[in-house]
Design an enzyme around this catalytic site. Structure first.
Site, PDB file in Angstrom:
ATOM      1  N   LYS A  22       0.725  -1.149  -0.055  1.00  0.00           N
ATOM      2  CA  LYS A  22      -0.066   0.024   0.046  1.00  0.00           C
ATOM      3  C   LYS A  22       1.026   1.202  -0.103  1.00  0.00           C
ATOM      4  O   LYS A  22       0.542   2.141  -0.843  1.00  0.00           O
ATOM      5  CB  LYS A  22      -0.950   0.117   1.143  1.00  0.00           C
ATOM      6  CG  LYS A  22      -1.728   1.270   1.553  1.00  0.00           C
ATOM      7  CD  LYS A  22      -2.563   1.415   2.646  1.00  0.00           C
ATOM      8  CE  LYS A  22      -1.739   1.729   3.966  1.00  0.00           C
ATOM      9  NZ  LYS A  22      -1.414   3.014   4.439  1.00  0.00           N
ATOM     10  N   ASN A  23       1.998   1.403   0.863  1.00  0.00           N
ATOM     11  CA  ASN A  23       2.567   2.700   0.957  1.00  0.00           C
ATOM     12  C   ASN A  23       3.586   2.764  -0.035  1.00  0.00           C
ATOM     13  O   ASN A  23       4.354   3.846  -0.074  1.00  0.00           O
ATOM     14  CB  ASN A  23       3.207   2.616   2.363  1.00  0.00           C
ATOM     15  CG  ASN A  23       2.214   2.691   3.570  1.00  0.00           C
ATOM     16  OD1 ASN A  23       1.151   3.017   3.310  1.00  0.00           O
ATOM     17  ND2 ASN A  23       2.554   2.512   4.873  1.00  0.00           N
ATOM     18  N   CYS A 126      -4.885  13.040  13.183  1.00  0.00           N
ATOM     19  CA  CYS A 126      -4.975  11.921  12.748  1.00  0.00           C
ATOM     20  C   CYS A 126      -4.795  11.159  14.075  1.00  0.00           C
ATOM     21  O   CYS A 126      -4.201  11.600  15.043  1.00  0.00           O
ATOM     22  CB  CYS A 126      -3.756  11.341  11.827  1.00  0.00           C
ATOM     23  SG  CYS A 126      -3.848   9.689  11.715  1.00  0.00           S
ATOM     24  N   ARG A 131       1.105  14.715  13.483  1.00  0.00           N
ATOM     25  CA  ARG A 131       1.665  14.573  12.236  1.00  0.00           C
ATOM     26  C   ARG A 131       1.514  15.839  11.369  1.00  0.00           C
ATOM     27  O   ARG A 131       0.740  15.909  10.493  1.00  0.00           O
ATOM     28  CB  ARG A 131       0.702  13.464  11.391  1.00  0.00           C
ATOM     29  CG  ARG A 131       0.454  12.131  12.250  1.00  0.00           C
ATOM     30  CD  ARG A 131      -0.305  10.868  11.400  1.00  0.00           C
ATOM     31  NE  ARG A 131       0.603  10.385  10.465  1.00  0.00           N
ATOM     32  CZ  ARG A 131       0.127   9.366   9.569  1.00  0.00           C
ATOM     33  NH1 ARG A 131      -1.001   9.023   9.820  1.00  0.00           N
ATOM     34  NH2 ARG A 131       0.846   8.920   8.522  1.00  0.00           N
ATOM     35  N   ASP A 316       4.653   0.490  11.925  1.00  0.00           N
ATOM     36  CA  ASP A 316       3.479  -0.152  11.539  1.00  0.00           C
ATOM     37  C   ASP A 316       3.494  -1.606  11.750  1.00  0.00           C
ATOM     38  O   ASP A 316       2.359  -2.365  11.501  1.00  0.00           O
ATOM     39  CB  ASP A 316       3.446  -0.161   9.795  1.00  0.00           C
ATOM     40  CG  ASP A 316       3.256   1.425   9.480  1.00  0.00           C
ATOM     41  OD1 ASP A 316       2.888   2.417  10.412  1.00  0.00           O
ATOM     42  OD2 ASP A 316       3.287   1.812   7.929  1.00  0.00           O
ATOM     43  N   ARG A 408      -8.645  -0.397   4.475  1.00  0.00           N
ATOM     44  CA  ARG A 408      -7.632   0.513   4.155  1.00  0.00           C
ATOM     45  C   ARG A 408      -6.430  -0.147   3.645  1.00  0.00           C
ATOM     46  O   ARG A 408      -5.546   0.371   2.736  1.00  0.00           O
ATOM     47  CB  ARG A 408      -7.515   1.711   4.865  1.00  0.00           C
ATOM     48  CG  ARG A 408      -8.768   2.340   5.083  1.00  0.00           C
ATOM     49  CD  ARG A 408      -8.516   3.774   6.141  1.00  0.00           C
ATOM     50  NE  ARG A 408      -7.007   4.315   5.446  1.00  0.00           N
ATOM     51  CZ  ARG A 408      -6.214   4.774   6.432  1.00  0.00           C
ATOM     52  NH1 ARG A 408      -6.242   4.888   7.441  1.00  0.00           N
ATOM     53  NH2 ARG A 408      -5.076   5.357   5.787  1.00  0.00           N
TER      54      ARG A 408
HETATM   55  C1  EPZ Z   1       4.377   6.951   6.383  1.00  0.00           C
HETATM   56  O1  EPZ Z   1       3.453   7.925   7.142  1.00  0.00           O
HETATM   57  C2  EPZ Z   1       3.373   5.645   6.560  1.00  0.00           C
HETATM   58  N1  EPZ Z   1       2.174   6.085   5.484  1.00  0.00           N
HETATM   59  C3  EPZ Z   1       2.892   5.356   7.611  1.00  0.00           C
HETATM   60  O2  EPZ Z   1       2.141   4.159   7.470  1.00  0.00           O
HETATM   61  C4  EPZ Z   1       4.345   4.963   8.521  1.00  0.00           C
HETATM   62  O3  EPZ Z   1       3.685   4.842   9.766  1.00  0.00           O
HETATM   63  C5  EPZ Z   1       5.005   6.318   8.475  1.00  0.00           C
HETATM   64  O4  EPZ Z   1       5.475   6.697   7.242  1.00  0.00           O
HETATM   65  C6  EPZ Z   1       6.510   5.876   9.471  1.00  0.00           C
HETATM   66  O5  EPZ Z   1       7.182   4.976   8.836  1.00  0.00           O
HETATM   67  C7  EPZ Z   1       2.462   5.877   4.093  1.00  0.00           C
HETATM   68  O6  EPZ Z   1       3.533   5.625   3.723  1.00  0.00           O
HETATM   69  C8  EPZ Z   1       1.263   6.118   3.268  1.00  0.00           C
HETATM   70  P1  EPZ Z   1       6.532  10.230   8.380  1.00  0.00           P
HETATM   71  P2  EPZ Z   1       4.283   9.627   7.122  1.00  0.00           P
HETATM   72  O7  EPZ Z   1       6.408  11.593   7.768  1.00  0.00           O
HETATM   73  O8  EPZ Z   1       4.904   9.924   5.990  1.00  0.00           O
HETATM   74  C9  EPZ Z   1       7.033  13.419  12.007  1.00  0.00           C
HETATM   75  C10 EPZ Z   1       0.305   3.013   7.654  1.00  0.00           C
HETATM   76  O9  EPZ Z   1      -0.469   2.270   8.732  1.00  0.00           O
HETATM   77  N2  EPZ Z   1       6.816  14.340  10.897  1.00  0.00           N
HETATM   78  O10 EPZ Z   1       7.643   9.369   8.177  1.00  0.00           O
HETATM   79  O11 EPZ Z   1       2.904  10.301   7.271  1.00  0.00           O
HETATM   80  C11 EPZ Z   1       5.746  12.686  12.019  1.00  0.00           C
HETATM   81  O12 EPZ Z   1       4.735  13.350  13.017  1.00  0.00           O
HETATM   82  C12 EPZ Z   1       0.768   4.421   7.702  1.00  0.00           C
HETATM   83  O13 EPZ Z   1       0.233   2.429   6.693  1.00  0.00           O
HETATM   84  C13 EPZ Z   1       7.042  15.685  11.211  1.00  0.00           C
HETATM   85  O14 EPZ Z   1       7.268  16.107  12.337  1.00  0.00           O
HETATM   86  O15 EPZ Z   1       5.098   9.497   8.377  1.00  0.00           O
HETATM   87  C14 EPZ Z   1       6.368  11.589  12.814  1.00  0.00           C
HETATM   88  O16 EPZ Z   1       6.642  11.593  14.123  1.00  0.00           O
HETATM   89  C15 EPZ Z   1       0.435   5.111   9.195  1.00  0.00           C
HETATM   90  N3  EPZ Z   1       7.087  16.804  10.200  1.00  0.00           N
HETATM   91  C16 EPZ Z   1       7.424  11.454  12.177  1.00  0.00           C
HETATM   92  O17 EPZ Z   1       7.969  12.537  11.616  1.00  0.00           O
HETATM   93  C17 EPZ Z   1       6.561  16.459   8.866  1.00  0.00           C
HETATM   94  O18 EPZ Z   1       6.477  17.391   8.188  1.00  0.00           O
HETATM   95  C18 EPZ Z   1       7.306  10.278  10.974  1.00  0.00           C
HETATM   96  O19 EPZ Z   1       6.344  10.520   9.992  1.00  0.00           O
HETATM   97  C19 EPZ Z   1       6.307  15.064   8.812  1.00  0.00           C
HETATM   98  C20 EPZ Z   1       6.726  14.045   9.612  1.00  0.00           C
END
Ligand code: EPZ
Length: 429
Positions: A22-23, A126, A131, A316, A408
């Site tokens: 998916k991701n 979320c 996030r 995840d 999802r």
């Molecule tokens: C991706 O989300 C995945 N989603 C998530 O999977 C996964 O849990 C996550 O990466 C971490 O591996 C998809 O690929 C569609 P991040 P993403 O930006 O990109 C902080 C699932 O269940 N952050 O890597 O949204 C954030 O708050 C989903 O399939 C900032 O601070 O995650 C978090 O603490 C859920 N500022 C950390 O970084 C930003 O601008 C990592 O988030 C962006 C993120």
């Protein structure tokens, strides 16, 4: 609303086909916005998130054609879909869509790069944490975009086009890496991304972009170098197997006992998680067709794990590991370092009789001899599936409500588990 009913106590034996990730599928579909030629994606999983993103891309003017195949035919290979963004008819991604799926925010970079403007709703809060999107916006601003926030929307423009830059992400973010990488491939000159996410899905997207004519080196490492090109062309790409689905079914087998071959799975995509499952007493063997997971007799042993960006233990899979440890012979400590509020499954697992104490970002799980079936509520995608795993061994009946979260991210889960002997059914509302 659909529910899932499980009668616990069956061991799992047989084969489970692993779907496309998916991701990876979501950003790959978004990459179609970067070219006026056709991007063909193979092995797309049949998931609610993929269907929703198709509607969002349709709104931007992307034409989609699905290769003829009856639903359910050829369970191992997913769908093949041709995406053609000949003309972008609308550069706005509205709140109704983006609020339902965070990954749709990633259209921002490609729309900006291709059209010089984009208006994309902020994804909002979320269930698993605050996030924010600051890293996405800082990265795009460094590429020369003017960015403003208006009425809950990010309004971005780059009338003269984006220009390559040196971007050092303050924190590893999968989404920000995807968003900025997709923008940078059409920027003028060189972009260097430092502290980029190393997740296999980033590498998969970069591989696809390279097939489309992008010039990218280092994807899958913390430093990615991109030489901008004027345009991208069409390509065909096969989505890599879902490592989270793989790890989830591996933990399900670990939980129930039995022997299951995960067809199409790739151990290199989740070695850390497989090592943890192995350390808990489960046999993991690579095969010609995927990975074999077996547990015969011995009780699961406790483990101490912290989630971390790739190649660490994935957030995840944290909820699924916690479900597994609820019946381990000892006490485990599971620390969540990526999202600050990703423990909602704890109180639901407790309804099944799990003994879990929360201490900030750490969960202390003391294994119990038996779980007991109950009504539970799915709160997010991975939390939902942890309840399925626990339900597989809980005595009696477990009913999981709000199954739409599962749909999802897990394709035909009741069939995949049912084919291996689980007593599981979907109760349609
Ligand atoms: C991706 O989300 C995945 N989603 C998530 O999977 C996964 O849990 C996550 O990466 C971490 O591996 C998809 O690929 C569609 P991040 P993403 O930006 O990109 C902080 C699932 O269940 N952050 O890597 O949204 C954030 O708050 C989903 O399939 C900032 O601070 O995650 C978090 O603490 C859920 N500022 C950390 O970084 C930003 O601008 C990592 O988030 C962006 C993120």
């Amino acid at each position: 609303m659909d529910r899932i009913r499980i009668e616990g106590g069956c061991r799992l034996n047989g084969e489970i086909p692993i779907s496309g990730a998916k991701n990876a599928a979501l950003p790959l579909m978004i990459a179609a916005l970067l070219s006026d030629e056709t991007l063909t994606l193979r092995n797309l999983p049949r998931l609610a998130d993929v269907a929703l993103l198709s509607r969002i891309l349709g709104n931007h003017g992307v034409d989609m054609a699905v290769d003829g195949k009856r639903p359910g035919q050829n369970g191992v290979q997913g769908d093949t879909v041709h995406y053609t963004a000949r003309t972008i008819v609308d550069t706005t991604a509205p709140y109704e869509f983006v609020s339902r799926m965070r990954a749709s925010f990633w259209v921002l970079g490609p729309l900006l790069a291709r059209c010089g403007e984009a208006r994309v709703s902020l994804p909002g809060g979320c269930a698993i944490g605050t996030r924010p999107v600051d890293l996405h916006l800082e990265g795009l601003a460094k590429l020369g975009a003017d960015i403003a926030l208006e009425d809950g929307y990010v309004v971005a423009s780059a009338a003269k086009g984006l220009v390559g830059a040196h971007i050092d992400f303050a924190k590893v973010s999968v989404g920000a890496t995807h968003n900025v990488l997709m923008a940078a491939v059409l920027a003028r000159g060189e972009t260097v991304l430092e502290n980029a996410a190393c997740e296999p899905e980033v590498r998969d997207v970069a591989d696809c972009l390279v097939k489309m004519g992008a010039r990218i080196e280092g994807a899958g490492t913390p430093t990615i170098r991109i030489q901008g090109v004027d345009r991208l062309h069409g390509a065909t790409h096969c989505v890599l197997p879902d490592r989270i689905e793989t790890g989830t079914y591996a933990m399900a087998v670990a939980m129930t006992g039995g022997e299951v071959e995960l067809i199409g799975a790739r151990a290199d995509l989740l070695q850390t998680a497989l090592d943890v499952i192995g350390a808990a007493g489960v046999e993991i063997t690579p095969t010609n067709r995927g990975i074999k997971v077996a547990r015969n007799g011995a009780r699961i042993g406790p483990v101490n794990v912290s989630t971390a960006p790739f190649p660490g233990f994935p957030t995840d899979l944290q909820a699924q590991l916690m479900a597994l440890m609820t019946t381990a012979g000892g006490t485990s400590e599971i620390t969540e370092t990526i999202f600050e509020n990703r423990f909602m499954h704890v109180q639901e697992l407790a309804r099944l009789g799990a003994d879990i104490a929360l201490d900030g970002d750490k969960a202390v799980v003391t294994g119990v001899n038996t779980l007991k079936g109950a009504q539970v509520m799915a709160t997010d995608l991975r939390a939902s599936v942890s309840l399925v795993i626990a339900g597989l061994v809980a005595e009696g009946e477990t009913v999981i409500n709000r199954v739409y979260h599962l749909d999802r991210g897990f394709e035909r889960i009741e069939r995949k588990l049912g084919d291996c002997g689980a007593q599981i059914e979907r109760l349609s509302a």
